[in-house]
Design an enzyme around this catalytic site. Structure first.
Site, mmCIF file in Angstrom:
data_model
loop_
_atom_site.group_PDB
_atom_site.id
_atom_site.type_symbol
_atom_site.label_atom_id
_atom_site.label_comp_id
_atom_site.label_asym_id
_atom_site.label_seq_id
_atom_site.Cartn_x
_atom_site.Cartn_y
_atom_site.Cartn_z
ATOM 1 N N HIS A 281 0.822 -1.222 0.000
ATOM 2 C CA HIS A 281 0.000 0.000 0.000
ATOM 3 C C HIS A 281 0.850 1.262 0.000
ATOM 4 O O HIS A 281 0.321 2.352 -0.169
ATOM 5 C CB HIS A 281 -0.937 0.015 1.224
ATOM 6 N N HIS A 692 -5.024 -45.383 -30.110
ATOM 7 C CA HIS A 692 -5.969 -45.631 -31.209
ATOM 8 C C HIS A 692 -6.676 -46.983 -31.063
ATOM 9 O O HIS A 692 -7.634 -47.261 -31.788
ATOM 10 C CB HIS A 692 -5.254 -45.602 -32.559
HETATM 11 C C1 X5A Z 1 -1.002 -5.282 3.978
HETATM 12 C C2 X5A Z 1 -2.423 -5.263 4.451
HETATM 13 C C3 X5A Z 1 -4.265 -3.967 5.229
HETATM 14 C C4 X5A Z 1 -4.681 -2.541 5.449
HETATM 15 C C5 X5A Z 1 -6.097 -2.503 5.964
HETATM 16 C C6 X5A Z 1 -6.526 -1.095 6.285
HETATM 17 N N1 X5A Z 1 -2.912 -4.058 4.769
HETATM 18 N N2 X5A Z 1 -7.845 -1.047 6.806
HETATM 19 O O1 X5A Z 1 -3.038 -6.294 4.510
HETATM 20 ZN ZN ZN Z 2 -4.043 -7.156 2.982
#
Ligand code: X5A
Ligand code: ZN
Length: 875
Positions: A281, A692
């Site tokens: 993220h 076959h």
């Molecule tokens: C890496 C991962 C989750 C973030 C959740 C935020 N992140 N609500 O699994």
């Molecule tokens: Zn995740």
């Protein structure tokens, strides 16, 4: 004209008895800088058209060294009078045989434009000859380097040294790593891995993805008090900071890089980085969703910019969308040949935008921007509760077709386990075993260079089971079985179909011809649709099994072991009227010696060969038919000939019945060993072939249907309902297998076959035997319409040579007899010669005529030189 010869002598015939096979030759046109994208296959030779050389691999220890210098084959000798042969001139007279004694070309008539054109053509051809010769000079006969081995496992206790100071129950916690480690030790996996030392990513490496300002901000958190950390965290979405967070994020990124480097250098085959915090993220200037630095993105950039890779695939199966990774690469500048270097695929929970991170960018409509269009592939789920079947379908239908088209050189997996059953965030139902399958499917890519980096996963039980299963696949263990037959749910199918529809414009592999677009006059389609009235009715599968339970994970099997069954006596079946018949004893002797040469044979467990018993044969064949075949034992040649000619394309000798019983029995022996768990899988090198053969008729070189028998036998031996899949990749349709099982729901058969005239039409145009493991084709179908090949008496001529008490039968072509090609090879030391007479290629290593599609450029050129036009039908 032909006398039957003792089979043993027959096998030693001069033409093909040598165990060594030709190294396939590949001629490749390349643009500069592209050479590392060409991969040599085992035993293959590559030369490049432009004179650029493929970096030679060190020789494989299992292969004998070849002649160090190799001169070009006798193309110089092959050049027609109109083309200057170069300094030495033609090194030999025109090839012998009728073809070689063709009349010289007619004298020129009036010079002029046609003549000028002809000369121009000759000049160009000469240049091509020179290029080809130059390429041949650089033939690299060194064998491929050994396949890298070893699975890297990177972990450092240091990575558990941070947690959320103000929320003791925060899901992203140190116990995630410690419990994984405990589980991997318990399962005996740690000791099977190669430890990889964790390391800090350098600032430079982090700057491959993140901005200097963001890096400085993160660095400054190392000295912050709890209050300040919390205040800073709160300005971001879903993150906490600890004084050790920065250090650990750098350690996590560096640890992924350490594994990637060992995999790229070939020191390890693949690897797993057990790290936290997660990374997918994190964006260029933002931390988010528990992530500080985007480790996988850094590793992809590192692979591209520091290790020169052109194509990296990132697979993100964390239940959350890796929007950070997407943003980093969605408009990534192209690198070379108009191809973006990073392909990002993410399958994630979306709930039509209701699931975190709530972005329209997570939908399948986000495909990348500018040059990156088509290189971001999102598969959003719009319902919780997705199962193994949904994830497997996503891979099989969407990811893998694209990935095989993309041909990545490295696969990085953002390996979250929050889609696993029991995860509080994902609410999905993926079994731990499924992660073994997902991992296994990726191992087919990038030469197995697959690196998993841990992302999410918040149910400690399913997290640890999932990681263990995935690591098992990296180590080469067979995948644990999935729960019984299951198909993707309607919502998953909808998501997949929508993504397919969007990405078909970018990826030809995803394009399909609509059934409605097929001609309705096509009876087959109408008939198949007619059965269900056009409405798809899913097949009903017998014996569904219980859903997987986390309580009772399947026992871990020992590492894979492969069985091999073979018996020399199968060579006693032979065609006494035509020793050039394509279904000949050498097929199995050569296959076996090739397995020996490659060192594969000694890595297998030899299984006992045996004869199929009468009751076993009756599993698929009628008693009358079995009796009729048994009665051929000891028949005289004339009666054997009559017995064979009852059937379509079948020959028999006195030993045929025994060989066929042995072929079937060997396959049954392999089934025995697999079902008993003695081996994981097995190979039966057998002949005559079987697919076959009908219940009451031999057909197409086949006497007993070995594979069909094996399927029935497996069901019998198992003593319980057993679903059997038969995959028939023979180029011909396995009519016998189909007829035997057409109405048996326990056996699914699948064919991948070309539209070929046989077995519908009979005739004597044999396609070459197809052995997928051997990259060579012996004695090609010689029906190529060329003026020389159409001369009937040039091929074959037969001679019989007395050798002591026995007779060795050799079938030699007239060119061999006259010895021109052999003489040229002896004189020049060339490993291979291409005959200008009929474009056949002789290999001295094999002492055989060989053909391979990669010889075509040379043949096309020779044809052009000789006839001034294009080679008509290709082989
Ligand atoms: C890496 C991962 C989750 C973030 C959740 C935020 N992140 N609500 O699994
Ligand atoms: Zn995740």
């Amino acid at each position: 004209m032909v006398s039957p010869t003792p089979p043993s002598a027959h096998v030693q015939g001069n033409c093909v008895a040598q165990p060594r096979l030709p190294r396939a030759v590949r001629m490749v046109s390349l643009r500069a800088g592209q050479s590392d994208s060409i991969r040599q296959r085992p035993g293959e030779t590559i030369f490049l058209k432009g004179g650029e050389q493929v970096k030679p691999f060190p020789p494989h220890p299992d292969l004998q060294p070849l002649t160090p210098t190799c001169n070009p084959p006798c193309l110089a000798a092959a050049m027609p009078p109109g083309v200057s042969p170069g300094p030495e001139g033609p090194s030999a007279p025109a090839p012998s045989g009728r073809a070689g004694r063709r009349a010289p070309p007619p004298p020129r008539r009036s010079p002029g434009l046609p003549e000028a054109k002809r000369r121009g053509r000759a000049r160009r051809l000469h240049q091509e000859v020179a290029e080809l010769q130059d390429g041949l000079q650089h033939l690299d006969l060194a064998a491929e380097k050994p396949v890298p081995s070893g699975t890297g496992l990177a972990y450092d206790k240091e990575l558990t040294s941070f947690h959320c100071l103000w929320d003791k129950s925060f899901p992203e916690c140190p116990a995630r790593l410690t419990s994984i480690w405990t589980k991997l030790v318990e399962d005996g996996l740690v000791e099977r891995c190669v430890p990889v030392q964790a390391r800090l990513a350098t600032e430079e490496e982090i700057l491959l993805v993140h901005s200097p300002q963001f890096l400085a901000l993160m660095a400054s958190t190392a000295d912050m008090e709890e209050g300040k950390l919390r205040a800073l965290s709160d300005t971001y979405d879903s993150v906490y900071l600890h004084p050790n967070s920065y250090h650990c994020a750098r350690l996590a990124a560096g640890t992924v890089l350490a594994v990637v480097d060992k995999v790229l250098s070939g020191e390890l085959r693949n690897g797993l980085a057990l790290i936290r915090p997660p990374g997918h993220h994190a964006q260029r200037e933002r931390m988010e969703g528990y992530c500080l630095f985007n480790h996988v993105a850094i590793a992809a950039r590192h692979a591209r910019e520091r290790r020169g890779l052109q194509r990296v695939l990132i697979v993100d199966w964390d239940v959350h969308h890796g929007q950070g990774t997407q943003f980093i690469f969605e408009d990534d500048p192209r690198v070379s040949y108009n191809t973006p270097s990073v392909l990002y695929f993410s399958v994630h929970r979306y709930d039509n935008g209701a699931f975190w991170p709530h972005l329209p960018d997570s939908d399948s409509s986000a495909v990348g921007r500018g040059q990156g269009c088509g290189f971001t592939i999102n598969l959003p789920w719009n319902q919780p509760g997705m199962t193994d079947a949904d994830y497997i379908s996503a891979f099989l239908q969407l990811l893998l077709p694209v990935a095989f088209e993309f041909q990545p050189q490295l696969v990085l997996v953002a390996a979250g386990f929050d889609a696993a059953i029991g995860d509080p965030k994902g609410q999905m139902l993926v079994s731990p075993a499924c992660f073994a399958h997902l991992t296994h499917m990726l191992l087919a890519l990038a030469g197995g260079k697959v690196v998993l980096a841990l992302e999410g996963g918040y149910n400690l039980h399913s997290l640890t089971e999932g990681v263990s299963a995935a690591l098992g696949s990296l180590l080469g263990d067979p995948c644990p079985p999935l729960a019984g037959p299951a198909a993707p749910c309607p919502s998953a199918l909808q998501s997949i179909s929508k993504a397919l529809g969007i990405h078909a414009q970018f990826w030809p592999s995803l394009q399909h011809v609509e059934v409605s677009a097929l001609s309705t006059e096509d009876e087959g389609v109408e008939e198949a649709l007619g059965e269900t009235g056009g409405v798809p009715s899913p097949v009903e599968l017998p014996c569904p099994e219980a859903l997987p339970s986390l309580e009772a994970p399947p026992p871990r099997r020992p590492p894979a072991c492969t069985g091999l069954v073979y018996d020399e006596r199968m060579t006693q079946h032979y065609n006494m009227w035509d020793s050039q018949h394509p279904e000949r004893p050498q097929r199995v002797t050569r296959a076996l010696s090739r397995l020996q040469e490659l060192g594969l044979e000694r890595r297998c467990l030899r299984l006992p060969p045996r004869l199929a018993t009468e009751p076993e044969l009756l599993l698929c064949h009628s008693p009358e038919y079995v009796a009729r075949l048994r009665a051929t034992v000891g028949l005289r040649p004339r009666e054997l000939h009559r017995a064979g000619s009852r059937y379509n394309s079948v020959y028999m000798c006195g030993e045929s019945f025994e060989a066929a019983c042995l072929a079937a029995g060997c396959v049954l022996s392999a089934v025995d060993a697999v079902l008993a768990g003695q081996v994981q899988n097995a190979v039966a090198v057998v002949r005559p072939p079987g697919h076959h053969a009908e219940p009451d008729a031999a057909c197409g070189f086949c006497l007993f249907n070995s594979v069909a028998l094996a399927a029935r036998y497996a069901q019998q031996v198992a003593g319980r309902p057993l679903r059997v899949l038969i995959l028939d990749w023979d180029i011909h349709h396995g009519n016998g297998i189909q007829h035997i099982f057409e109405e048996d729901p326990r056996v699914a058969t699948t064919w991948q076959q070309q539209q070929s005239p046989w077995p519908r039409a009979s005739g004597h145009c044999w396609e070459t035997p197809h052995w997928p493991h051997l990259q060579s084709w012996h004695y090609p179908c010689l029906h190529t319409p060329s003026p020389v090949l159409s001369m009937p008496s040039a091929w074959p001529a037969l001679c019989t040579v007395p050798t002591g008490p026995a007779f060795v039968s050799m079938v030699l072509c007239s060119r061999y007899v006259a010895g021109h090609m052999v003489a040229h090879g002896d004189a020049s030391g060339h490993p291979m010669v291409l005959s200008f007479a009929d474009l056949s290629a002789w290999c001295y290593d094999c002492e055989a005529y060989i053909h391979h599609p990669t010889l075509l450029p040379a043949k096309i050129l020779a044809h052009r030189l000789k006839f001034g036009n294009e080679l008509p039908a290709l082989l």
